[in-house]
Motif scaffolding. Sequence first.
Motif, PDB file in Angstrom:
ATOM      1  N   THR A  57       0.829  -1.208   0.000  1.00  0.00           N
ATOM      2  CA  THR A  57       0.000   0.000   0.000  1.00  0.00           C
ATOM      3  C   THR A  57       0.868   1.264   0.000  1.00  0.00           C
ATOM      4  O   THR A  57       2.074   1.215   0.210  1.00  0.00           O
ATOM      5  N   SER A  59       2.624   4.874  -1.388  1.00  0.00           N
ATOM      6  CA  SER A  59       3.347   5.280  -2.590  1.00  0.00           C
ATOM      7  C   SER A  59       4.101   4.120  -3.216  1.00  0.00           C
ATOM      8  O   SER A  59       4.371   4.115  -4.416  1.00  0.00           O
ATOM      9  N   PRO A  71      -3.324   7.044  -9.976  1.00  0.00           N
ATOM     10  CA  PRO A  71      -4.035   7.278  -8.716  1.00  0.00           C
ATOM     11  C   PRO A  71      -4.393   5.950  -8.048  1.00  0.00           C
ATOM     12  O   PRO A  71      -5.552   5.659  -7.794  1.00  0.00           O
ATOM     13  N   ILE A  72      -3.389   5.145  -7.794  1.00  0.00           N
ATOM     14  CA  ILE A  72      -3.562   3.814  -7.214  1.00  0.00           C
ATOM     15  C   ILE A  72      -2.710   3.726  -5.952  1.00  0.00           C
ATOM     16  O   ILE A  72      -1.534   4.076  -5.971  1.00  0.00           O
ATOM     17  N   ASP A  73      -3.309   3.274  -4.835  1.00  0.00           N
ATOM     18  CA  ASP A  73      -2.594   3.245  -3.557  1.00  0.00           C
ATOM     19  C   ASP A  73      -2.470   1.840  -2.969  1.00  0.00           C
ATOM     20  O   ASP A  73      -2.037   1.699  -1.821  1.00  0.00           O
ATOM     21  N   ALA A  74      -2.837   0.815  -3.753  1.00  0.00           N
ATOM     22  CA  ALA A  74      -2.719  -0.557  -3.249  1.00  0.00           C
ATOM     23  C   ALA A  74      -2.652  -1.507  -4.431  1.00  0.00           C
ATOM     24  O   ALA A  74      -3.432  -1.390  -5.381  1.00  0.00           O
TER      25      ALA A  74
ATOM     26  N   MET B   1      -7.083   1.392  -2.234  1.00  0.00           N
ATOM     27  CA  MET B   1      -8.307   2.188  -2.350  1.00  0.00           C
ATOM     28  C   MET B   1      -9.373   1.598  -1.424  1.00  0.00           C
ATOM     29  O   MET B   1      -9.240   0.473  -0.955  1.00  0.00           O
ATOM     30  N   THR B  56      -9.197   6.852  -3.564  1.00  0.00           N
ATOM     31  CA  THR B  56      -7.747   6.670  -3.410  1.00  0.00           C
ATOM     32  C   THR B  56      -7.245   7.676  -2.383  1.00  0.00           C
ATOM     33  O   THR B  56      -7.656   8.834  -2.399  1.00  0.00           O
ATOM     34  N   THR B  57      -6.373   7.224  -1.489  1.00  0.00           N
ATOM     35  CA  THR B  57      -5.871   8.114  -0.442  1.00  0.00           C
ATOM     36  C   THR B  57      -4.355   8.260  -0.521  1.00  0.00           C
ATOM     37  O   THR B  57      -3.679   7.541  -1.238  1.00  0.00           O
ATOM     38  N   SER B  59      -0.576  10.083  -1.130  1.00  0.00           N
ATOM     39  CA  SER B  59       0.048  10.875  -2.194  1.00  0.00           C
ATOM     40  C   SER B  59      -0.524  10.520  -3.561  1.00  0.00           C
ATOM     41  O   SER B  59      -0.499  11.340  -4.478  1.00  0.00           O
ATOM     42  N   ALA B  60      -1.066   9.319  -3.707  1.00  0.00           N
ATOM     43  CA  ALA B  60      -1.644   8.904  -4.988  1.00  0.00           C
ATOM     44  C   ALA B  60      -2.869   9.741  -5.363  1.00  0.00           C
ATOM     45  O   ALA B  60      -3.195   9.876  -6.547  1.00  0.00           O
ATOM     46  N   ARG B  63      -2.383  12.463  -7.852  1.00  0.00           N
ATOM     47  CA  ARG B  63      -2.076  12.045  -9.234  1.00  0.00           C
ATOM     48  C   ARG B  63      -3.280  12.219 -10.140  1.00  0.00           C
ATOM     49  O   ARG B  63      -3.158  12.567 -11.305  1.00  0.00           O
ATOM     50  N   MET B  64      -4.471  11.937  -9.607  1.00  0.00           N
ATOM     51  CA  MET B  64      -5.666  12.069 -10.437  1.00  0.00           C
ATOM     52  C   MET B  64      -5.941  13.518 -10.780  1.00  0.00           C
ATOM     53  O   MET B  64      -6.520  13.819 -11.811  1.00  0.00           O
TER      54      MET B  64
ATOM     55  N   ARG C  62      11.680   1.937   1.852  1.00  0.00           N
ATOM     56  CA  ARG C  62      12.524   1.761   0.664  1.00  0.00           C
ATOM     57  C   ARG C  62      13.918   2.338   0.864  1.00  0.00           C
ATOM     58  O   ARG C  62      14.860   1.969   0.149  1.00  0.00           O
ATOM     59  N   ASP C  73       6.661  -1.752   1.356  1.00  0.00           N
ATOM     60  CA  ASP C  73       6.223  -0.669   2.246  1.00  0.00           C
ATOM     61  C   ASP C  73       6.535  -0.941   3.718  1.00  0.00           C
ATOM     62  O   ASP C  73       6.067  -0.181   4.586  1.00  0.00           O
TER      63      ASP C  73
END
Lengths: 92, 92, 92, 92, 92
Positions: A57, A59, A71-74, B1, B56-57, B59-60, B63-64, C62, C73
């Motif tokens: 999950t 960044s 825009p994807i977090d997982a 997400m 989405t939560t 930093s991602a 991006r959107m 990382r 992560d």
Amino acid sequence: MITAKLIDHIWATRKADALNGYKLMLVEIIGGRNAGERMVVADVISAGIGDRVIVTTGSAARRMLGDDNLPIDAVIVGIIDGDCKFDERAPT
Amino acid sequence: MITAKLIDHIWATRKADALNGYKLMLVEIIGGRNAGERMVVADVISAGIGDRVIVTTGSAARRMLGDDNLPIDAVIVGIIDGDCKFDERAPT
Amino acid sequence: MITAKLIDHIWATRKADALNGYKLMLVEIIGGRNAGERMVVADVISAGIGDRVIVTTGSAARRMLGDDNLPIDAVIVGIIDGDCKFDERAPT
Amino acid sequence: MITAKLIDHIWATRKADALNGYKLMLVEIIGGRNAGERMVVADVISAGIGDRVIVTTGSAARRMLGDDNLPIDAVIVGIIDGDCKFDERAPT
Amino acid sequence: MITAKLIDHIWATRKADALNGYKLMLVEIIGGRNAGERMVVADVISAGIGDRVIVTTGSAARRMLGDDNLPIDAVIVGIIDGDCKFDERAPT
């Protein structure tokens, strides 16, 4: 990362353009006190419903997808081997 | 997400300049052990109250929105199809 | 960071190419209200099952691995000394 | 983002130099299952005790402050209008 | 940020090289619904056991330490003044 079970597909026709082509799946955390929490993840390694998977999950999730602008977090980063017998129970 | 339901608008006249023009909505997580948690999200795909959405939560989220300088940490990235029948219950 | 106990190995033959060569372990948080939560971490300092470890999560994980493109992560950053007697109980 | 109520000031004479000049406030999350969680936030829009505010957390918080080198992970980004009647109750 | 109390030292002889020279301490969150959660933090402002401190987490933590390559995700950014009487109780 967390261990989770794939429990369903999530379909969204209206979505961010950047998500086109990504398969979104619903997972539920297995094992430990946070068992039962759910999240939506992107799958690019062709996991199937019922599979136990490893989910990254934050960044770090975008790193697997090779595009820092998603825009994807997982994301699913691995499918746990069927004969891997770790303790999946929640603590009592 | 996460999967969530849109439950209200949030109005803030005094706010960070960078938020001008963004519609802020209140959502509640549906399904799983974290069901019932709420958060404020930005909506740029014209979702409506009652819609089930994917959020989405982190930093991602920025991006959107195509602007890495926004003080926004959660954004709606998709509206779940009305006929998508995933399990929305919390575990017993 | 969090304090955790190493409880098992996690094996995944099908996984992101970037994870090849990394040992993945299951840990359980010890001490405090979040005791009992589990997560999967990467181990590069040869910790063993039963060890009490310090785990760093998020983008900082990382940094230890020296590769900002890894989909990881959480990572073990230290093994707590055997004679370090901090309070491992959950609050009552 | 989350909705929260400003409940107190937090004073720290010994602190990171980078925090000099920032007003730090204690907020409590309102509404939903995570109601009652507290956090310390930076305030640069002159909010007052009792105000209901929107708080951005994580790396996005630094965006409002215009300095990516601040050790700040939560900031008030808006004051919710007094006549904004969203549901502030926790779910039963 | 969160408010926490310093409750112990954490000693780890085997650790990431980058952590050499950093004092690691165990803190417990005070006040609010998440009171009682514990985490390990880096201390560079010479706080002592029993002090009430402000902790910054996530990528912001590295900002105080001036080195973006540290595997550290939580750091003490301030010591709360002894006469600062904020409400430290958990909600009932």
